[in-house]
Design a protein around this motif. Structure first.
Motif, PDB file in Angstrom:
ATOM      1  N   GLN A  67       2.712  10.726   3.701  1.00 36.60           N
ATOM      2  CA  GLN A  67       3.092   9.312   3.809  1.00 36.60           C
ATOM      3  C   GLN A  67       1.843   8.440   3.701  1.00 36.60           C
ATOM      4  OE1 GLN A  67       4.931   9.920   7.654  1.00 36.60           O
ATOM      5  NE2 GLN A  67       6.945   9.494   6.774  1.00 36.60           N
ATOM      6  N   HIS A  68       1.940   7.384   2.903  1.00 37.71           N
ATOM      7  CA  HIS A  68       0.805   6.483   2.678  1.00 37.71           C
ATOM      8  C   HIS A  68       0.418   5.798   3.984  1.00 37.71           C
ATOM      9  CE1 HIS A  68      -1.058   2.618   1.252  1.00 37.71           C
ATOM     10  NE2 HIS A  68      -1.745   3.494   0.551  1.00 37.71           N
ATOM     11  N   ARG A  69      -0.856   5.889   4.356  1.00 40.49           N
ATOM     12  CA  ARG A  69      -1.362   5.202   5.551  1.00 40.49           C
ATOM     13  C   ARG A  69      -2.040   3.901   5.181  1.00 40.49           C
ATOM     14  NH1 ARG A  69      -5.080   7.232   9.209  1.00 40.49           N
ATOM     15  NH2 ARG A  69      -4.258   5.596  10.517  1.00 40.49           N
ATOM     16  N   PHE A  70      -2.957   3.945   4.208  1.00 39.86           N
ATOM     17  CA  PHE A  70      -3.641   2.733   3.772  1.00 39.86           C
ATOM     18  C   PHE A  70      -4.389   3.002   2.480  1.00 39.86           C
ATOM     19  CE2 PHE A  70      -6.679   4.933   6.505  1.00 39.86           C
ATOM     20  CZ  PHE A  70      -7.845   4.903   5.751  1.00 39.86           C
TER      21      PHE A  70
ATOM     22  N   ASP B 131       4.344   9.678  -4.751  1.00 41.02           N
ATOM     23  CA  ASP B 131       4.907   8.332  -4.643  1.00 41.02           C
ATOM     24  C   ASP B 131       4.968   7.871  -3.202  1.00 41.02           C
ATOM     25  OD1 ASP B 131       6.975   9.699  -6.992  1.00 41.02           O
ATOM     26  OD2 ASP B 131       5.796   7.924  -7.495  1.00 41.02           O
ATOM     27  N   ASN B 132       5.004   6.536  -3.045  1.00 40.05           N
ATOM     28  CA  ASN B 132       5.214   5.910  -1.753  1.00 40.05           C
ATOM     29  C   ASN B 132       6.278   4.843  -1.943  1.00 40.05           C
ATOM     30  OD1 ASN B 132       4.693   5.044   0.999  1.00 40.05           O
ATOM     31  ND2 ASN B 132       3.673   3.280   0.080  1.00 40.05           N
ATOM     32  N   GLN B 133       7.485   5.127  -1.518  1.00 42.26           N
ATOM     33  CA  GLN B 133       8.612   4.195  -1.661  1.00 42.26           C
ATOM     34  C   GLN B 133       8.712   3.673  -3.093  1.00 42.26           C
ATOM     35  OE1 GLN B 133       7.734   1.337   1.413  1.00 42.26           O
ATOM     36  NE2 GLN B 133       8.491   2.677   3.027  1.00 42.26           N
ATOM     37  N   GLY B 134       8.660   4.603  -4.052  1.00 44.60           N
ATOM     38  CA  GLY B 134       8.806   4.245  -5.460  1.00 44.60           C
ATOM     39  C   GLY B 134       7.530   3.801  -6.146  1.00 44.60           C
ATOM     40  N   GLN B 135       6.455   3.583  -5.395  1.00 47.21           N
ATOM     41  CA  GLN B 135       5.174   3.173  -5.980  1.00 47.21           C
ATOM     42  C   GLN B 135       4.294   4.411  -6.189  1.00 47.21           C
ATOM     43  OE1 GLN B 135       4.354  -0.121  -6.759  1.00 47.21           O
ATOM     44  NE2 GLN B 135       6.498  -0.492  -6.267  1.00 47.21           N
ATOM     45  N   LYS B 136       3.669   4.487  -7.353  1.00 44.33           N
ATOM     46  CA  LYS B 136       2.766   5.610  -7.621  1.00 44.33           C
ATOM     47  C   LYS B 136       1.514   5.478  -6.761  1.00 44.33           C
ATOM     48  CE  LYS B 136       4.340   6.092 -12.340  1.00 44.33           C
ATOM     49  NZ  LYS B 136       4.758   7.352 -12.773  1.00 44.33           N
ATOM     50  N   LEU B 137       1.191   6.523  -6.028  1.00 42.58           N
ATOM     51  CA  LEU B 137       0.020   6.499  -5.157  1.00 42.58           C
ATOM     52  C   LEU B 137      -1.282   6.671  -5.929  1.00 42.58           C
ATOM     53  CD1 LEU B 137       1.257   8.678  -2.161  1.00 42.58           C
ATOM     54  CD2 LEU B 137       0.596   6.264  -2.073  1.00 42.58           C
TER      55      LEU B 137
END
Length: 192
Positions: free
Chosen positions: A139-142, A100-106
């Motif tokens: 951590q999601h970069r892009f 996840d990224n701040q509650g969003q599924k990656l």
């Protein structure tokens, strides 16, 4: 099919992997491959001994990559409702789950996975229509969503300069990105 350096077939293995990135070679010269139906990652040593290396429980492994940086094994795994990337040590111990990224599924369908020279984990997610890149901490970069309205990423790799190369199955191209996800060029078009 496993061959020696001269192309002579050493062995042929049938697995339930199909269109995903289901095999990798380790720093130690082992071949690793997944069987998504059995939910097992196998390891073949240079002496051709096959062992069950990691069992993924309820999660089906669909992609695998052996880190050239530290030997960790990165695995894209999923259930019917969830998907994630799991990092294992070179001895098969689970180290990290990236989901996840701040509650969003990656991830939805992480078909191919690789690691960039800076430690970023680059995944081509077929159902998300995106290349999803996270740093080594998860951590999601892009996310890169292609150069056309429809983008279906497939095979992915990186080069020694940190560029990301990704196949787009819709346009039948190979897109070249920098390590921050900026589109640089099409390096292979259907005409080529």
């Amino acid at each position: 099919v496993q061959t020696d350096l001269q192309g002579k077939q050493l062995q042929k293995i049938q697995t339930s992997g199909g269109t995903e990135g289901y095999h990798t070679a380790t720093q130690d010269g082992d071949l690793m491959y997944i069987d998504k139906d059995k939910k097992v990652i196998y390891r073949i040593t240079p002496d051709q001994k096959i062992t069950k290396f990691i069992k993924t429980g309820d999660w089906a492994p669909i992609s695998i990559h052996s880190s050239r940086i530290n030997g960790d094994i990165l695995v894209g795994i999923k259930t019917e409702k969830e998907a994630k990337v799991t990092r294992y040590s070179k001895v098969g111990k689970e180290i990290q789950n990236i989901q996840d990224n701040q509650g969003q599924k990656l991830y939805s369908d992480p078909h191919y996975i690789t690691e960039n020279i800076n430690g970023d984990i680059c995944t081509s997610d077929y159902n998300k229509h995106a290349v999803v890149v996270v740093n080594k901490s998860g951590q999601h970069r892009f996310s890169y969503t292609g150069q056309a309205p429809w983008f279906r990423p497939w095979g992915i790799c990186t080069d020694v300069l940190g560029h990301i190369l990704v196949c787009d199955t819709i346009r039948e191209t190979v897109d070249l990105l920098d390590q921050d996800g900026r589109f640089l060029s099409v390096i292979l078009s259907p005409q080529q």
